[in-house]
Write a protein that holds these residues in place. Structure first.
Motif, PDB file in Angstrom:
ATOM      1  N   LEU A 123     -33.295  -9.015  24.428  1.00 43.24           N
ATOM      2  CA  LEU A 123     -33.718  -8.359  24.410  1.00 43.24           C
ATOM      3  C   LEU A 123     -34.060  -6.209  24.346  1.00 43.24           C
ATOM      4  O   LEU A 123     -35.785  -6.017  23.323  1.00 43.24           O
ATOM      5  CB  LEU A 123     -34.132  -7.332  25.868  1.00 43.24           C
ATOM      6  CG  LEU A 123     -34.992  -6.352  25.946  1.00 43.24           C
ATOM      7  CD1 LEU A 123     -37.184  -7.041  25.661  1.00 43.24           C
ATOM      8  CD2 LEU A 123     -35.473  -5.702  26.967  1.00 43.24           C
ATOM      9  N   ILE A 124     -32.926  -6.088  23.330  1.00 44.64           N
ATOM     10  CA  ILE A 124     -32.567  -5.642  22.595  1.00 44.64           C
ATOM     11  C   ILE A 124     -32.229  -5.577  21.154  1.00 44.64           C
ATOM     12  O   ILE A 124     -33.630  -4.905  20.026  1.00 44.64           O
ATOM     13  CB  ILE A 124     -30.907  -4.570  23.080  1.00 44.64           C
ATOM     14  CG1 ILE A 124     -30.620  -3.973  24.180  1.00 44.64           C
ATOM     15  CG2 ILE A 124     -30.560  -3.612  21.552  1.00 44.64           C
ATOM     16  CD1 ILE A 124     -29.523  -3.837  24.749  1.00 44.64           C
ATOM     17  N   ILE A 125     -32.306  -6.530  20.791  1.00 48.55           N
ATOM     18  CA  ILE A 125     -32.468  -7.378  18.846  1.00 48.55           C
ATOM     19  C   ILE A 125     -33.900  -7.019  19.271  1.00 48.55           C
ATOM     20  O   ILE A 125     -34.291  -6.730  17.660  1.00 48.55           O
ATOM     21  CB  ILE A 125     -31.655  -8.425  18.568  1.00 48.55           C
ATOM     22  CG1 ILE A 125     -30.448  -8.526  18.855  1.00 48.55           C
ATOM     23  CG2 ILE A 125     -32.294  -9.176  17.620  1.00 48.55           C
ATOM     24  CD1 ILE A 125     -28.981  -9.524  18.904  1.00 48.55           C
ATOM     25  N   ALA A 126     -34.791  -7.443  20.275  1.00 50.50           N
ATOM     26  CA  ALA A 126     -35.799  -7.823  19.484  1.00 50.50           C
ATOM     27  C   ALA A 126     -37.062  -6.783  19.043  1.00 50.50           C
ATOM     28  O   ALA A 126     -38.498  -6.296  18.886  1.00 50.50           O
ATOM     29  CB  ALA A 126     -36.802  -8.747  20.920  1.00 50.50           C
ATOM     30  N   ILE A 127     -36.360  -4.972  19.515  1.00 48.44           N
ATOM     31  CA  ILE A 127     -36.935  -4.188  19.359  1.00 48.44           C
ATOM     32  C   ILE A 127     -37.452  -3.205  18.599  1.00 48.44           C
ATOM     33  O   ILE A 127     -38.679  -2.784  18.175  1.00 48.44           O
ATOM     34  CB  ILE A 127     -36.196  -3.126  20.359  1.00 48.44           C
ATOM     35  CG1 ILE A 127     -36.042  -3.166  21.663  1.00 48.44           C
ATOM     36  CG2 ILE A 127     -37.309  -1.424  20.203  1.00 48.44           C
ATOM     37  CD1 ILE A 127     -35.028  -1.855  22.646  1.00 48.44           C
ATOM     38  N   PRO A 128     -36.761  -3.890  17.041  1.00 45.29           N
ATOM     39  CA  PRO A 128     -37.337  -3.226  15.688  1.00 45.29           C
ATOM     40  C   PRO A 128     -38.646  -3.995  15.330  1.00 45.29           C
ATOM     41  O   PRO A 128     -39.550  -3.701  14.711  1.00 45.29           O
ATOM     42  CB  PRO A 128     -36.308  -4.190  14.836  1.00 45.29           C
ATOM     43  CG  PRO A 128     -34.935  -3.772  15.885  1.00 45.29           C
ATOM     44  CD  PRO A 128     -35.593  -4.370  16.924  1.00 45.29           C
TER      45      PRO A 128
END
Length: 309
Positions: A123-128
């Motif tokens: 989920l964090i990686i998908a933020i950008p």
């Protein structure tokens, strides 16, 4: 009572009518989309090609547009600005594709393991992906800023003389590369993760039982099965990297000395600053051909190797 010779023609006529109705229904349902594509894609493309063969002036009282053949293409191909922008664009595309795959692959392999916190990391990686490129470019411009940027402040805090990121040719290119990698890596990682989920665990277990080490299992088992996912990444990211504009426009503006100029910024300047619509149309057609050839070559090479028995 109807005979067989009478029933068969009726059945055939009924099937023919049903087939025609299905075809007409399909045409009716797809017609709006086809009309929209023709208006928004096909007409501008044909109009751009038409402009590339003309010579005209927007000034009041200027002579009408005239057909000049391939003069605009010859002028563009011999222009140092076009050659430099195209060369730098190709260099940027090749570099970013290689670096993104090298960085994204180990991250995807790590996240593919069923470890605690892997879902949160995904989920964090998908933020950008949720951030607009122009906003991300402005954020990185503040990070790399000479006077008040966080990066230079951190370097000064540890006793390192901070560089001028946007005044040096290679440092300016590096800022553009880092910014676009930050935006593109989540897509590459997620596609590779989807590909890794389709790799049967039994194959890796069998290879491990046969004595294969981790590198051999990756190169002989995992990587060949990841070719469809890598193909998707290369084709989509190729087209996306070729049209990079936001980060270049915000971070460097094509400088210093046009060293970070790419085709999108070159076409923007040629069309809106120099008002050379004929030349920019010819450059656009040439650029589209280059992108199409590169994407087609990658698709053909990977598909051919994948389909071999």
């Amino acid at each position: 009572m109807a005979t067989t010779s009478e029933i068969v023609p009726r059945v055939r006529r009924g099937a023919s009518v049903t087939l025609r109705r299905k075809r007409l229904t399909g045409i009716a349902l797809t017609a709006p989309a086809m009309i929209a594509i023709a208006i928004t894609v096909l007409y501008p493309l044909l109009w751009t090609i038409s402009l590339s063969f003309q010579k005209f002036d927007l000034a009041v009282g200027a002579p009408a547009a005239s057909f000049v053949g391939f003069d605009n293409y010859a002028r563009v191909l011999t222009s140092p600005g076009f050659v430099a922008a195209l060369t730098q664009t190709v260099g940027y595309v090749v570099t970013t594709l290689i670096v993104e795959l090298i960085v994204a692959m180990p991250i995807a392999l790590l996240l593919n393991r069923a470890t605690r916190g892997s879902r949160v990391l995904r989920l964090i990686i998908a933020i950008p992906i949720m951030i607009a490129p122009i906003v991300a470019s402005l954020a990185f411009k503040f990070l790399f800023s000479n006077g008040y940027g966080f990066i230079n402040a951190a370097l000064s805090a540890v006793g390192i003389d901070p560089p001028s990121w946007f005044a040096s040719v290679w440092l300016a290119r590096g800022t553009v590369l880092v910014t676009n990698m930050w935006l593109a890596l989540p897509f590459v990682i997620l596609v590779l993760l989807a590909g890794l989920s389709n790799v049967p665990a039994e194959l890796n277990e069998a290879a491990k039982t046969d004595g294969a080490n981790a590198w051999q299992r990756f190169t002989r088992v995992t990587l060949p099965l990841l070719k469809p996912a890598i193909l998707i990444v290369l084709v989509i990211r190729l087209a996306d990297a070729f049209r990079v504009f936001d980060s270049v426009y915000v971070l460097t503006g094509g400088g210093p000395a046009n060293s970070t100029d790419v085709m999108s910024s070159y076409l923007y300047r040629l069309m809106f600053s120099n008002t050379d619509f004929a030349g920019s149309s010819a450059a656009t057609v040439l650029f589209v051909l280059v992108v199409g050839v590169c994407a087609g070559a990658i698709f053909f090479i990977l598909r051919d190797r994948t389909d071999k028995p």
